[in-house]
Design a protein around this motif. Structure first.
Motif, PDB file in Angstrom:
ATOM      1  N   PHE A   8      14.404   2.487   0.513  1.00 44.79           N
ATOM      2  CA  PHE A   8      14.363   1.118  -0.352  1.00 44.79           C
ATOM      3  C   PHE A   8      15.088   1.566  -1.527  1.00 44.79           C
ATOM      4  O   PHE A   8      14.585   1.416  -2.854  1.00 44.79           O
ATOM      5  N   PRO A   9      16.428   1.991  -1.673  1.00 44.86           N
ATOM      6  CA  PRO A   9      17.152   2.343  -2.805  1.00 44.86           C
ATOM      7  C   PRO A   9      17.209   1.372  -3.831  1.00 44.86           C
ATOM      8  O   PRO A   9      17.445   1.279  -4.913  1.00 44.86           O
ATOM      9  N   ASN A  10      17.263  -0.197  -3.431  1.00 49.04           N
ATOM     10  CA  ASN A  10      17.367  -1.359  -4.186  1.00 49.04           C
ATOM     11  C   ASN A  10      16.098  -2.018  -4.495  1.00 49.04           C
ATOM     12  O   ASN A  10      16.146  -3.017  -5.084  1.00 49.04           O
ATOM     13  N   ALA A  11      14.908  -1.346  -4.335  1.00 50.45           N
ATOM     14  CA  ALA A  11      13.620  -1.943  -4.643  1.00 50.45           C
ATOM     15  C   ALA A  11      13.611  -2.188  -6.086  1.00 50.45           C
ATOM     16  O   ALA A  11      13.941  -1.293  -6.930  1.00 50.45           O
ATOM     17  N   LYS A  12      13.059  -3.290  -6.273  1.00 57.54           N
ATOM     18  CA  LYS A  12      12.744  -3.752  -7.752  1.00 57.54           C
ATOM     19  C   LYS A  12      11.476  -3.307  -8.413  1.00 57.54           C
ATOM     20  O   LYS A  12      11.458  -3.371  -9.597  1.00 57.54           O
ATOM     21  N   ILE A  13      10.623  -2.861  -7.580  1.00 54.04           N
ATOM     22  CA  ILE A  13       9.269  -2.354  -8.211  1.00 54.04           C
ATOM     23  C   ILE A  13       9.120  -1.009  -7.436  1.00 54.04           C
ATOM     24  O   ILE A  13       9.832  -0.438  -6.356  1.00 54.04           O
ATOM     25  N   SER A  14       8.386  -0.167  -8.325  1.00 54.72           N
ATOM     26  CA  SER A  14       8.198   1.278  -7.773  1.00 54.72           C
ATOM     27  C   SER A  14       6.963   1.099  -6.640  1.00 54.72           C
ATOM     28  O   SER A  14       6.324   0.350  -6.412  1.00 54.72           O
ATOM     29  N   LEU A  15       6.749   2.171  -5.947  1.00 53.50           N
ATOM     30  CA  LEU A  15       5.802   2.440  -5.163  1.00 53.50           C
ATOM     31  C   LEU A  15       4.258   2.438  -5.734  1.00 53.50           C
ATOM     32  O   LEU A  15       3.302   1.864  -5.229  1.00 53.50           O
ATOM     33  N   GLN A  16       4.296   2.986  -6.971  1.00 52.23           N
ATOM     34  CA  GLN A  16       2.908   2.748  -7.772  1.00 52.23           C
ATOM     35  C   GLN A  16       2.514   1.530  -8.220  1.00 52.23           C
ATOM     36  O   GLN A  16       1.432   1.025  -7.973  1.00 52.23           O
ATOM     37  N   GLU A  17       3.724   0.643  -8.457  1.00 42.57           N
ATOM     38  CA  GLU A  17       3.454  -0.758  -8.428  1.00 42.57           C
ATOM     39  C   GLU A  17       2.949  -1.744  -7.210  1.00 42.57           C
ATOM     40  O   GLU A  17       2.129  -2.537  -7.389  1.00 42.57           O
ATOM     41  N   ILE A  18       3.561  -1.328  -6.100  1.00 40.06           N
ATOM     42  CA  ILE A  18       2.878  -1.622  -5.036  1.00 40.06           C
ATOM     43  C   ILE A  18       1.707  -1.411  -4.602  1.00 40.06           C
ATOM     44  O   ILE A  18       0.758  -2.263  -3.951  1.00 40.06           O
ATOM     45  N   GLN A  19       1.302  -0.327  -4.834  1.00 41.16           N
ATOM     46  CA  GLN A  19      -0.010   0.099  -4.490  1.00 41.16           C
ATOM     47  C   GLN A  19      -1.217  -0.757  -5.332  1.00 41.16           C
ATOM     48  O   GLN A  19      -2.242  -0.748  -4.845  1.00 41.16           O
ATOM     49  N   LYS A  20      -0.881  -1.313  -6.409  1.00 40.98           N
ATOM     50  CA  LYS A  20      -1.522  -2.352  -7.391  1.00 40.98           C
ATOM     51  C   LYS A  20      -1.511  -3.731  -6.631  1.00 40.98           C
ATOM     52  O   LYS A  20      -2.252  -4.497  -7.336  1.00 40.98           O
ATOM     53  N   LYS A  21      -0.992  -3.957  -5.720  1.00 38.05           N
ATOM     54  CA  LYS A  21      -0.607  -5.169  -5.324  1.00 38.05           C
ATOM     55  C   LYS A  21      -1.420  -5.564  -3.820  1.00 38.05           C
ATOM     56  O   LYS A  21      -1.262  -6.802  -3.201  1.00 38.05           O
ATOM     57  N   PHE A  22      -2.393  -4.792  -3.551  1.00 36.56           N
ATOM     58  CA  PHE A  22      -3.210  -5.200  -2.354  1.00 36.56           C
ATOM     59  C   PHE A  22      -4.144  -6.075  -2.636  1.00 36.56           C
ATOM     60  O   PHE A  22      -4.890  -6.045  -3.509  1.00 36.56           O
ATOM     61  N   SER A  23      -4.113  -7.046  -1.637  1.00 37.11           N
ATOM     62  CA  SER A  23      -5.090  -8.151  -1.709  1.00 37.11           C
ATOM     63  C   SER A  23      -6.363  -8.072  -1.324  1.00 37.11           C
ATOM     64  O   SER A  23      -7.245  -8.616  -1.668  1.00 37.11           O
ATOM     65  N   LEU A  24      -6.343  -7.247  -0.445  1.00 30.33           N
ATOM     66  CA  LEU A  24      -7.672  -7.066   0.627  1.00 30.33           C
ATOM     67  C   LEU A  24      -7.634  -5.649   1.389  1.00 30.33           C
ATOM     68  O   LEU A  24      -6.401  -5.278   1.702  1.00 30.33           O
ATOM     69  N   VAL A  25      -8.581  -5.127   1.444  1.00 30.93           N
ATOM     70  CA  VAL A  25      -8.934  -3.894   2.446  1.00 30.93           C
ATOM     71  C   VAL A  25     -10.034  -4.034   3.202  1.00 30.93           C
ATOM     72  O   VAL A  25     -11.160  -4.404   2.965  1.00 30.93           O
ATOM     73  N   LEU A  26      -9.835  -4.037   4.618  1.00 31.72           N
ATOM     74  CA  LEU A  26     -10.777  -4.311   5.504  1.00 31.72           C
ATOM     75  C   LEU A  26     -11.143  -2.778   6.070  1.00 31.72           C
ATOM     76  O   LEU A  26     -10.322  -2.142   6.554  1.00 31.72           O
ATOM     77  N   LEU A  27     -12.303  -2.369   6.003  1.00 31.68           N
ATOM     78  CA  LEU A  27     -12.991  -0.965   6.632  1.00 31.68           C
ATOM     79  C   LEU A  27     -13.625  -0.955   7.688  1.00 31.68           C
ATOM     80  O   LEU A  27     -14.385  -1.923   7.803  1.00 31.68           O
ATOM     81  N   ASN A  28     -13.280   0.022   8.585  1.00 32.83           N
ATOM     82  CA  ASN A  28     -13.770   0.143   9.741  1.00 32.83           C
ATOM     83  C   ASN A  28     -15.398   0.925   9.546  1.00 32.83           C
ATOM     84  O   ASN A  28     -15.535   2.266   9.862  1.00 32.83           O
ATOM     85  N   GLN A  29     -16.035   0.123   8.877  1.00 28.51           N
ATOM     86  CA  GLN A  29     -17.529   0.928   8.540  1.00 28.51           C
ATOM     87  C   GLN A  29     -18.557  -0.447   8.460  1.00 28.51           C
ATOM     88  O   GLN A  29     -18.013  -1.396   8.206  1.00 28.51           O
ATOM     89  N   HIS A  30     -19.870   0.116   8.139  1.00 24.44           N
ATOM     90  CA  HIS A  30     -20.910  -0.809   7.970  1.00 24.44           C
ATOM     91  C   HIS A  30     -21.967   0.056   7.544  1.00 24.44           C
ATOM     92  O   HIS A  30     -22.328   1.253   7.917  1.00 24.44           O
ATOM     93  N   PHE A  31     -22.710  -0.360   6.540  1.00 24.49           N
ATOM     94  CA  PHE A  31     -23.929   0.363   5.968  1.00 24.49           C
ATOM     95  C   PHE A  31     -24.765   0.986   6.840  1.00 24.49           C
ATOM     96  O   PHE A  31     -25.482   1.984   6.772  1.00 24.49           O
ATOM     97  N   SER A  32     -25.028   0.171   8.222  1.00 23.12           N
ATOM     98  CA  SER A  32     -25.831   0.564   9.253  1.00 23.12           C
ATOM     99  C   SER A  32     -25.246   1.929  10.034  1.00 23.12           C
ATOM    100  O   SER A  32     -26.004   2.360  10.616  1.00 23.12           O
TER     101      SER A  32
END
Length: 521
Positions: free
Chosen positions: A225-249
């Protein structure tokens, strides 16, 4: 009664809430079938609800699915297979070597995806538009760039719960004092030695990830992505949601930020698919019970060392129970009559059969989840990654016996199976955990779909993100504040020490003058 009816009406309105049909791109580059099993359950449900799903993976659908397009990536086929073929060599790897081997896979996997002809065509197309990117979070950092390329919200899926590099994208906290690394066999109640080991392990993991692995992923990102307008570090801050294959039980209660949602068991159907006729008959006729044996989708039983294979054969031959063995070859020399082999089994449906009394497993999270859901006690033989931790937790919870593959012998294997088959406490314990896992207001897949469509309905739902995700390591842990306070305290102490020193000097100076005067008099 009225309250229950109102609750069902409200729940039904949540699940049927209108969401416009969206174009969704899913990226699951890791060549592990079990990882994709978790994702495909969600993706197929999205397609059934009218969304157009494009899935990048190594596992295209065997039969066409409506609203579902596969982009097949064969280039990553041998990345994990090469690691797992020599079982003895893999067993010699330390926990840290195991971790680094995983990171090496990530550095090979991502460029393979970008170089794929279909992916190149996708990237160069001016017609391809997506409303949402669903991204596997395991070893795929440079692939996050697809979100900025298509200017779409990004959601993460984690097939094994969370860890430090997943916490990072949403600003979550995982105190090492009571939350073990996925590469260690500890649980939340650690001794001082275990806490020290866990702290060091997580520290080394973070250093390796941040100063060696992540910079290499950033290089891959800049290359493709040589023409990317934002850095990888900035993309990492744009996650809306994370779904986890886990449950407290399944594991233990732990802290999560608002946009981390547990959906462990999302791949398990409430009503299991019917078994093939021959397999159904085999299990129906297992009047003394049956044992199911599978080492998962990555590790193949046919690759087990000959002496280990012989141990299993000898023990199975001595049992009156029947054995279903996931064995990836057409022939198994000296196979006992009570053993049924196949390259593949519909595992959840097998575990759901009432005559299956025990499950021999490597301890992968999907297998562990299915064992709990269908209430089958476990004989765990962990091999790598999170498996030792999963098996250790299962043993401590009282529904499993653990066997070390390195020292595996007939006596230990037979003793472990006998305990599971004839001591009812293991079945009683797993039934208790099964009851807890099943007791949820919505099924895991309904929960996953609700939150994914929530992100679509609210234009990325960035209001779910907590500001901790925007802070660096020093700020997040208040190290800069602590250093400032320590600096002020040291300055004040230094000042006070200097004042006291001068006062003492002044007092002694006056005394010495008095003594001098008195001597002169």
């Amino acid at each position: 009664m009225k309250f229950g009816l109102i609750f069902l009406i409200v729940l039904g309105s949540l699940l049927t809430r209108e969401t416009e049909s969206a174009k969704i791109l899913s990226v699951f580059a890791f060549p592990g079938p079990s990882q994709y099993i978790f994702a495909s359950a969600i993706l197929k449900n999205l397609a059934e609800r009218g969304h157009e799903v494009t899935s990048i993976s190594m596992f295209p659908q065997q039969k066409p699915v409506k609203n579902f397009r596969d982009i097949y990536i064969p280039e990553n086929a041998n990345l994990v297979a090469d690691l797992l073929t020599d079982v003895d060599e893999m067993q010699q790897l330390s926990e840290l070597e195991n971790m680094m081997a995983m990171y090496d896979i990530g550095l090979s996997m991502c460029p393979n995806v970008f170089r794929n002809k279909e992916i190149q065509k996708l990237l160069k197309s001016s017609e391809e538009k997506f409303d949402l990117i669903i991204m596997e979070l395991f070893l795929a950092e440079s692939l996050y760039g697809l979100a900025q390329h298509f200017n779409a919200p990004i959601v993460g899926l984690s097939t094994f719960g969370t860890t430090s590099f997943i916490d990072r994208v949403v600003g979550n906290t995982s105190p090492p004092s009571f939350l073990p690394s996925v590469f260690t066999p500890f649980d939340t109640k650690m001794t001082y030695r275990e806490r020290l080991s866990n702290f060091i392990h997580i520290g080394i993991d973070n250093l390796y990830y941040n100063f060696f692995y992540l910079p290499k992923q950033e290089e891959i990102y800049k290359q493709f992505f040589p023409n990317a307008k934002i850095s990888l570090q900035e993309i990492q801050k744009k996650f809306s949601l994370v779904l986890l294959n886990q449950h407290f039980s399944l594991s233990y209660p732990r802290p999560y930020v608002t946009n981390m949602i547990e959906v462990g068991g999302v791949h398990i159907k409430q009503i299991p698919d019917p078994l093939p006729q021959e397999l159904q008959a085999f299990l129906d006729n297992a009047t003394e019970g049956a044992i199911y044996f599978s080492m998962g989708s990555n590790l193949k039983s046919k690759d087990l060392p000959p002496e280990k294979l012989q141990i299993f054969l000898n023990v199975f031959r001595s049992l009156k129970q029947k054995v279903l063995w996931k064995f990836e070859d057409t022939e198994l020399p000296n196979k006992p009559d009570n053993v049924y082999i196949s390259k593949w089994y519909p595992q959840p449906s097998v575990l759901a059969h009432p005559n299956v009394k025990a499950f021999i497993t490597h301890g992968g999270l999907l297998s562990t989840t299915e064992a709990i859901y269908h209430a089958k006690p476990v004989l765990g033989i962990p091999m790598f990654a999170d498996q030792p931790m999963n098996v250790a937790n299962a043993v401590k919870r009282g529904y499993a016996k653990g066997v070390d593959f390195k020292t595996l012998n007939e006596a230990d294997l037979k003793l472990g199976l006998s305990e599971l088959l004839y001591n009812p406490i293991y079945t009683q314990n797993v039934q208790m955990y099964s009851k807890r896992l099943r007791d949820q207001p919505m099924t895991p897949v309904e929960t996953a779909i609700f939150w994914l469509e929530y992100v679509l309905r609210h234009d990325g739902a960035l209001h779910l993100r907590n500001t901790g995700a925007d802070l660096n390591f020093w700020q997040y842990h208040s190290i800069d504040i602590i250093l400032t306070i320590v600096g002020v305290i040291l300055f004040v102490l230094s000042f006070i020490t200097l004042v006291i020193y001068k006062l003492i000097g002044l007092i002694y100076g006056k005394r010495s003058k008095r003594k001098t005067k008195s001597k002169q008099n």
